[in-house]
Design a protein around this motif. Structure first.
Motif, PDB file in Angstrom:
ATOM      1  N   GLN A 274       0.671  -1.218  -0.338  1.00 46.01           N
ATOM      2  CA  GLN A 274      -0.142   0.056  -0.222  1.00 46.01           C
ATOM      3  C   GLN A 274       0.882   1.244   0.449  1.00 46.01           C
ATOM      4  N   ARG A 275       2.444   1.367   0.397  1.00 39.78           N
ATOM      5  CA  ARG A 275       3.214   1.892   0.191  1.00 39.78           C
ATOM      6  C   ARG A 275       4.465   1.722  -0.276  1.00 39.78           C
ATOM      7  N   GLN A 276       5.490   2.976  -0.472  1.00 36.28           N
ATOM      8  CA  GLN A 276       6.479   2.797  -0.996  1.00 36.28           C
ATOM      9  C   GLN A 276       7.469   1.776   0.555  1.00 36.28           C
ATOM     10  N   GLY A 277       7.842   0.869   0.339  1.00 37.84           N
ATOM     11  CA  GLY A 277       9.091   0.717   1.323  1.00 37.84           C
ATOM     12  C   GLY A 277       8.027   0.458   2.700  1.00 37.84           C
ATOM     13  N   ARG A 278       8.421  -0.413   4.012  1.00 36.76           N
ATOM     14  CA  ARG A 278       7.711  -1.045   5.005  1.00 36.76           C
ATOM     15  C   ARG A 278       6.976   0.697   5.903  1.00 36.76           C
ATOM     16  N   ALA A 279       6.138   0.616   6.263  1.00 34.84           N
ATOM     17  CA  ALA A 279       6.400   1.397   7.292  1.00 34.84           C
ATOM     18  C   ALA A 279       6.908   0.994   8.857  1.00 34.84           C
ATOM     19  N   LYS A 280       7.749   1.726   8.593  1.00 32.69           N
ATOM     20  CA  LYS A 280       8.967   1.212  10.037  1.00 32.69           C
ATOM     21  C   LYS A 280       7.953   1.378  11.837  1.00 32.69           C
ATOM     22  N   ASP A 281       6.840   2.097  11.701  1.00 34.72           N
ATOM     23  CA  ASP A 281       6.095   2.336  13.100  1.00 34.72           C
ATOM     24  C   ASP A 281       4.824   2.003  13.391  1.00 34.72           C
TER      25      ASP A 281
END
Length: 385
Positions: free
Chosen positions: A183-190
């Protein structure tokens, strides 16, 4: 099938191309070294012959990745479950759009779960920043991946997005494949999972009609991925401190490799994948609201987020983390004292793994707790609406 040449650099390999690629991989010493470390005790020549017998990408996935991944679940997790009961027509082709926890395993686990449902596996959107060795690029394209080009100028990025959009529509409508995209570029770090409007805008660049019609052609299905433990949580926290302390910090290819290895072989606890229904009916409802083009994409992003958040599978650690983060006992009825002690011990162990010269333990602790609390916070918020 006649696949337009414009897709040649980004699409998965066709079955006709596989024999040549197999031979290139078999002759690559780096690939051989990795295979022998992952499959010790099995003669490489026997594996090479097994590769040559795989006539399609799906046959390759079933021959190699299916067994390897279920073995990985046995070694590094406490079960992997899947609920796709919301998909009433399993013969349709879908674009699964999901939250993103693990670089490799999110899409890989989805593939083996779909195989068990007698459904086709997914073609996987993967960033070229992860393809740090030639053999990795070849292997992922055998494994039905299509390439997301990164690190481009603004003009190049626009052209690459349009090309990728055309490919996704072609894969759904002509190749009759399922797709997976984060759903987004890269992983959601939080772990605060939010759909980026830019991802939807990219997907709506191709196709016919207005933005709603173009997205409906892709048969979007929100997918919630819930890991009880994220093996990379300490690496994500470390990166957050590095970015805090140095505004110019950027992960290296070696960092990506460490994240991939840690995600693969680290302990994950229980894992659950859950789909919502296809969004086409709800997209029609958004169209009836006569929103502006910008508002349409925002509304669809919020809709996807709501479905992903509602379908999280929550674990004791999520509740413990939220209480520790907020400094209260609001969710004490959701876990036992034993579960709390276990999670606190886990948290201490993960923080101990972080190797930084100026290690900020309160900051790192807060960031890891936030990663586990956010799914619960978002779930509760989605439940209200």
């Amino acid at each position: 099938m006649n696949i337009p040449a414009e897709f040649d650099k980004i699409r998965p390999y066709t079955p006709e191309e596989l024999p040549k690629i197999y031979e290139e991989l078999i002759a690559d010493p780096s690939f051989r070294a990795v295979v022998e470390s992952v499959m010790p005790g099995i003669p490489f020549e026997a594996l090479a012959e097994k590769m040559r017998l795989c006539r399609t990408n799906l046959e390759f996935q079933k021959a190699f990745f299916y067994g390897l991944l279920w073995d990985l679940v046995k070694k590094c997790a406490n079960g992997l479950t899947f609920d796709c009961s919301a998909l009433t027509d399993k013969t349709m082709n879908y674009t699964f759009i999901s939250n993103h926890r693990d670089i490799i395993l999110d899409s890989a686990f989805l593939c083996i779960l779909l195989i068990d449902q007698k459904m086709n596996t997914v073609e996987i959107a993967i960033g070229d920043n992860l393809l740090i060795y030639p053999w990795i690029k070849k292997l992922v394209r055998i494994n039905k991946s299509f390439i997301v080009q990164r690190g481009l100028s603004m003009r190049q990025k626009l052209e690459a997005s349009a090309l990728m959009s055309r490919y996704m529509h072609f894969a759904i409508t002509h190749k009759h494949e399922n797709l997976w995209i984060a759903q987004r570029q890269g992983r959601a770090k939080d772990s605060n999972d939010r759909t980026q409007d830019s991802v939807l805008k990219m997907m709506a660049m191709a196709g016919e009609g207005d933005a709603i019609a173009r997205l409906k052609e892709l048969n979007l299905v929100p997918l919630s991925i819930s890991y009880e433990y994220d093996p990379c949580d300490f690496l994500k926290a470390k990166e957050l401190q590095q970015k805090r302390d140095d505004a110019n910090f950027r992960k290296s290819p070696e960092d990506d490799l460490i994240n991939m290895q840690t995600g693969l072989y680290g302990y994950k606890g229980r894992i659950h994948f859950q789909t919502s229904a296809c969004l086409n009916k709800e997209l029609d409802e958004i169209k009836e609201r006569n929103l502006s083009k910008t508002e349409v994409f925002t509304a669809i992003s919020e809709l996807i987020d709501k479905h992903i958040h509602q379908n999280y599978h929550l674990y004791a650690g999520n509740y413990v983390a939220c209480d520790l983060l907020m400094g209260d006992t609001r969710f004490a009825e959701e876990y036992t004292e034993e579960e709390k002690v276990k999670f606190e011990k886990y948290l201490e162990g993960q923080i101990a793994k972080i190797d930084l010269p100026n290690k900020d333990i309160p900051f790192l602790r807060n960031k890891i707790l936030t990663m586990y609390a956010n799914p619960l916070i978002n779930y509760l918020e989605a439940a209200k609406s």
